[in-house]
Write an enzyme that holds these catalytic residues in place. Structure first.
Site, PDB file in Angstrom:
ATOM      1  N   GLU A  30       0.874  -1.060   0.042  1.00  0.00           N
ATOM      2  CA  GLU A  30       0.082  -0.071  -0.120  1.00  0.00           C
ATOM      3  C   GLU A  30       0.787   1.278  -0.067  1.00  0.00           C
ATOM      4  OE1 GLU A  30      -3.824  -1.772   2.673  1.00  0.00           O
ATOM      5  OE2 GLU A  30      -2.385  -0.307   3.498  1.00  0.00           O
ATOM      6  N   LYS A  77       2.368   4.639   1.241  1.00  0.00           N
ATOM      7  CA  LYS A  77       2.478   4.993   2.457  1.00  0.00           C
ATOM      8  C   LYS A  77       2.533   6.587   2.389  1.00  0.00           C
ATOM      9  CE  LYS A  77       5.190   4.857   6.847  1.00  0.00           C
ATOM     10  NZ  LYS A  77       4.944   6.305   6.959  1.00  0.00           N
ATOM     11  N   ARG A 121      -2.412   9.770  10.905  1.00  0.00           N
ATOM     12  CA  ARG A 121      -3.448   8.763  11.290  1.00  0.00           C
ATOM     13  C   ARG A 121      -4.744   8.958  11.756  1.00  0.00           C
ATOM     14  NH1 ARG A 121      -1.152   3.600  12.218  1.00  0.00           N
ATOM     15  NH2 ARG A 121      -2.711   1.875  12.150  1.00  0.00           N
ATOM     16  N   ARG A 159      -4.324   9.267  16.171  1.00  0.00           N
ATOM     17  CA  ARG A 159      -3.452   8.089  16.578  1.00  0.00           C
ATOM     18  C   ARG A 159      -3.064   7.968  18.156  1.00  0.00           C
ATOM     19  NH1 ARG A 159       1.449   7.199  13.459  1.00  0.00           N
ATOM     20  NH2 ARG A 159       2.079   5.837  15.098  1.00  0.00           N
ATOM     21  N   GLU A 194      -5.665   7.614   6.860  1.00  0.00           N
ATOM     22  CA  GLU A 194      -4.750   8.769   6.813  1.00  0.00           C
ATOM     23  C   GLU A 194      -5.475  10.054   6.153  1.00  0.00           C
ATOM     24  OE1 GLU A 194      -0.337   9.162   7.569  1.00  0.00           O
ATOM     25  OE2 GLU A 194      -1.549   7.497   7.891  1.00  0.00           O
ATOM     26  N   PHE A 198      -7.344   2.713   4.703  1.00  0.00           N
ATOM     27  CA  PHE A 198      -6.563   1.478   4.331  1.00  0.00           C
ATOM     28  C   PHE A 198      -7.014   0.238   5.466  1.00  0.00           C
ATOM     29  CE2 PHE A 198      -3.848   4.050   7.132  1.00  0.00           C
ATOM     30  CZ  PHE A 198      -3.666   3.465   8.387  1.00  0.00           C
ATOM     31  N   ARG A 232       3.316  -3.446  17.005  1.00  0.00           N
ATOM     32  CA  ARG A 232       3.964  -3.380  15.872  1.00  0.00           C
ATOM     33  C   ARG A 232       3.907  -4.968  15.563  1.00  0.00           C
ATOM     34  NH1 ARG A 232       6.464   1.166  14.806  1.00  0.00           N
ATOM     35  NH2 ARG A 232       7.168   2.563  16.433  1.00  0.00           N
ATOM     36  N   LYS A 255       6.930  -1.457   7.153  1.00  0.00           N
ATOM     37  CA  LYS A 255       6.997  -0.234   6.347  1.00  0.00           C
ATOM     38  C   LYS A 255       8.466  -0.118   5.821  1.00  0.00           C
ATOM     39  CE  LYS A 255       8.052   2.507  10.262  1.00  0.00           C
ATOM     40  NZ  LYS A 255       7.633   3.698  11.252  1.00  0.00           N
TER      41      LYS A 255
END
Length: 574
Positions: free
Chosen positions: A264, A266, A271, A286, A315, A355, A429, A435
């Site tokens: 995807e 970035k 966020r 976020r 986003e 997303f 995470r 990423k």
């Protein structure tokens, strides 16, 4: 077994402070968890909720921290004026191990020590009152309320009031250890408590709900983690966002995910998590702060979208009149704003890209595979007229690299690689998200700054940067830079850092670790200068990340992994 201790009195804040003091002298993580579990078992549900937050350095519930606005410098000025210690700062800071102990030493200058009368509930209520103060003269009124509390506090209580306010407990109680303590208190598996924490987002509320005897039907036991998630979906309470691990290139990400992945775009935006149910729309940052009022155009687009209720992750980016993306710093003018919203909206429009899908029609989807969530999100976005991020499912590394290079050419930061089978793990995470960005960057925290000279005289303009040690929760310095900011940003940053000051000596101001910056660098070097043993080379600040909390900063462990991935590394010391 669950601890069902008989509650015989209201818990005093002094007892809490004594427990904290004992933790600071305990090296064993298991003993820390056991000590806290035993203390929590003596409290009623309201006290449990508050005490858990206090133990991990949170004065208020998650998402409410910004409202408090109390700096370490303000605490120092209040207590120094109370005790007549205004001229003893240098001596006290030289002797104290941390800022909390410095306040304790100041309070010991009083002619007599007050009797401990503060309760845990009372301290929590006072923090809430201070956070609620707004409008004209709000700062003065906040400080007056704070002064009254410190006047009643013993020296030990004052030490831990301060530590909570500046979020610097330093007694070994990390959030992970707190999860173990809650599990022990409740007699529940720690994995169940960890799952509930991921879905709830606030450890205090998790502990309260899991406390034995809190439930209306004791025979059913504390609620399951899934019950937490379903309740949040219904009540429009935010889930903590899932995070991605960094990797240096697409080929490594492809291999790490076994070749079964999607890529995807970035975006360099903010966020957002959006909850929709009919005409009601709520938007959260976020950091779980509600920012609905700041983004009226998104509310208008998604309101009255039909009968479906959903939670989506996405986003927001700022765009110019032609729809071209603008810098992240421009977007920060929109988020959290309460005044002149319509004017700024016209000057600085935004675009939303979705997303992920977290919940649909009252059911959590976070345990469904990403491939299923992505398909449902595409259909939902079409129904409500929303955009989704650019996406592809490459079959080979060459296809993945082609998509990545096209993303960079189009101005995106990079890509996020997602395993097709990955679950959505709030606040973690997850291994399923990776990423890949063009530049080497880390999100670090400013822990000190030097007064500038020459053209930068009068500004705090040389910043000490620190990464988080995930084992201890401490921030460890890894570099220093004055590069990357404009004169206007230097001026603004000085205004933000000064209220965070803890101490000042020899032209360096030590500050509370609250401001996160994105730092680009050429490589990581070994360095005997820093405790971490590592230093950034050619560091420069590329963005001020107001949307990130210090707890989301990159870790020393991540830095060490990045160092090992470098093709050319310095020789190890002999």
């Amino acid at each position: 077994m669950p601890r069902n201790a008989l509650i015989v009195r209201v818990a005093s804040f002094y007892d809490f402070a004594r427990v904290c003091q004992s933790l600071s002298q305990t090296a064993s993580r298991l003993q820390i968890a056991e000590t806290v579990a035993e203390f929590l078992a003596t409290l009623d549900p309201d006290e449990v909720e508050v005490a858990v937050r206090f133990f991990v350095g949170r004065a208020t519930a998650s998402g409410e921290e910004k409202r408090l606005k109390v700096s370490g410098r303000a605490v120092w000025k209040i207590v120094a004026a109370m005790t007549g210690g205004e001229d003893q700062g240098e001596e006290i800071f030289a002797a104290a191990e941390d800022f909390g102990e410095a306040i304790e030493m100041l309070l010991k200058l009083r002619a007599s020590e007050p009797e401990p009368t503060l309760t845990i509930r009372e301290v929590a209520a006072r923090f809430e009152e201070i956070a609620a103060i707004e409008g004209p003269s709000s700062r003065g009124r906040k400080l007056d309320a704070l002064r009254e509390m410190f006047e009643r506090a013993t020296a030990l209580e004052g030490k831990y009031l301060t530590k909570i306010l500046i979020r610097e407990m330093r007694h070994g109680m990390s959030e992970g250890t707190m999860l173990e303590a809650i599990a022990r208190m409740a007699g529940r598996p720690v994995e169940e408590v960890r799952r509930a924490s991921m879905l709830e987002g606030d450890l205090g509320r998790v502990a309260r709900a899991m406390r034995p005897g809190e439930q209306a039907r004791p025979s059913t036991g504390p609620p399951s983690a899934e019950a937490f998630g379903a309740e949040r979906a219904r009540a429009m309470k935010p889930l903590r966002p899932m995070l991605a691990q960094p990797m240096p290139n697409v080929a490594q990400a492809f291999a790490a995910l076994g070749g079964k992945l999607a890529l995807e775009h970035k975006l360099d935006g903010a966020r957002v998590q959006i909850h929709c149910a009919g005409a009601e729309v709520k938007i959260f940052s976020r950091r779980l702060n509600e920012i609905t009022r700041s983004l009226p155009e998104i509310v208008e687009r998604l309101r009255n979208h039909g009968p479906r209720a959903f939670i989506v992750d996405g986003e927001v980016i700022a765009v110019d009149p032609e729809g071209r993306p603008l810098a992240f710093q421009e977007l920060m003018r929109r988020l959290g704003r309460r005044r002149e919203i319509e004017r700024v909206r016209a000057e600085l429009p935004v675009r939303l890209f979705l997303f992920d899908l977290l919940a649909l029609d009252g059911e959590l989807w976070i345990d469904r595979p990403y491939s299923e969530r992505a398909a449902a999100l595409k259909s939902l976005a079409q129904q409500v007229g929303a955009e989704t991020v650019g996406r592809a499912e490459p079959r080979t590394v060459a296809e993945a690299e082609k998509f990545y290079q096209a993303a960079l050419a189009a101005g995106y930061e990079g890509v996020v690689a997602k395993s097709l089978a990955s679950r959505y793990t709030p606040g973690a995470r997850g291994r399923g998200w990776i990423k890949v960005k063009r530049a080497h960057t880390l999100d670090l925290v400013i822990v000190a700054a030097d007064w500038g000279y020459g053209r930068r005289k009068g500004w705090l303009s040389n910043y000490c940067l620190a990464a988080r040690d995930e084992k201890t929760g401490r921030f460890v310095e890894v570099g220093k830079t004055y590069k990357g900011l404009t004169d206007e940003q230097f001026r603004t940053m000085t205004g933000r850092l000064r209220p965070l000051a803890i101490s000042e000596a020899h032209g360096t101001v030590t500050v509370r670790p609250e401001i996160v910056v994105e730092v680009a660098y050429s490589d990581i070097q070994r360095s005997p200068q820093y405790e971490s043993g590592m230093a950034l080379r050619f560091a420069r600040i590329v963005a001020i990340r107001d949307d990130k909390s210090p707890g989301e900063a990159d870790t020393i462990q991540t830095m060490a992994e990045e160092f090992e991935r470098q093709t050319v590394k310095p020789r190890p010391p002999r």
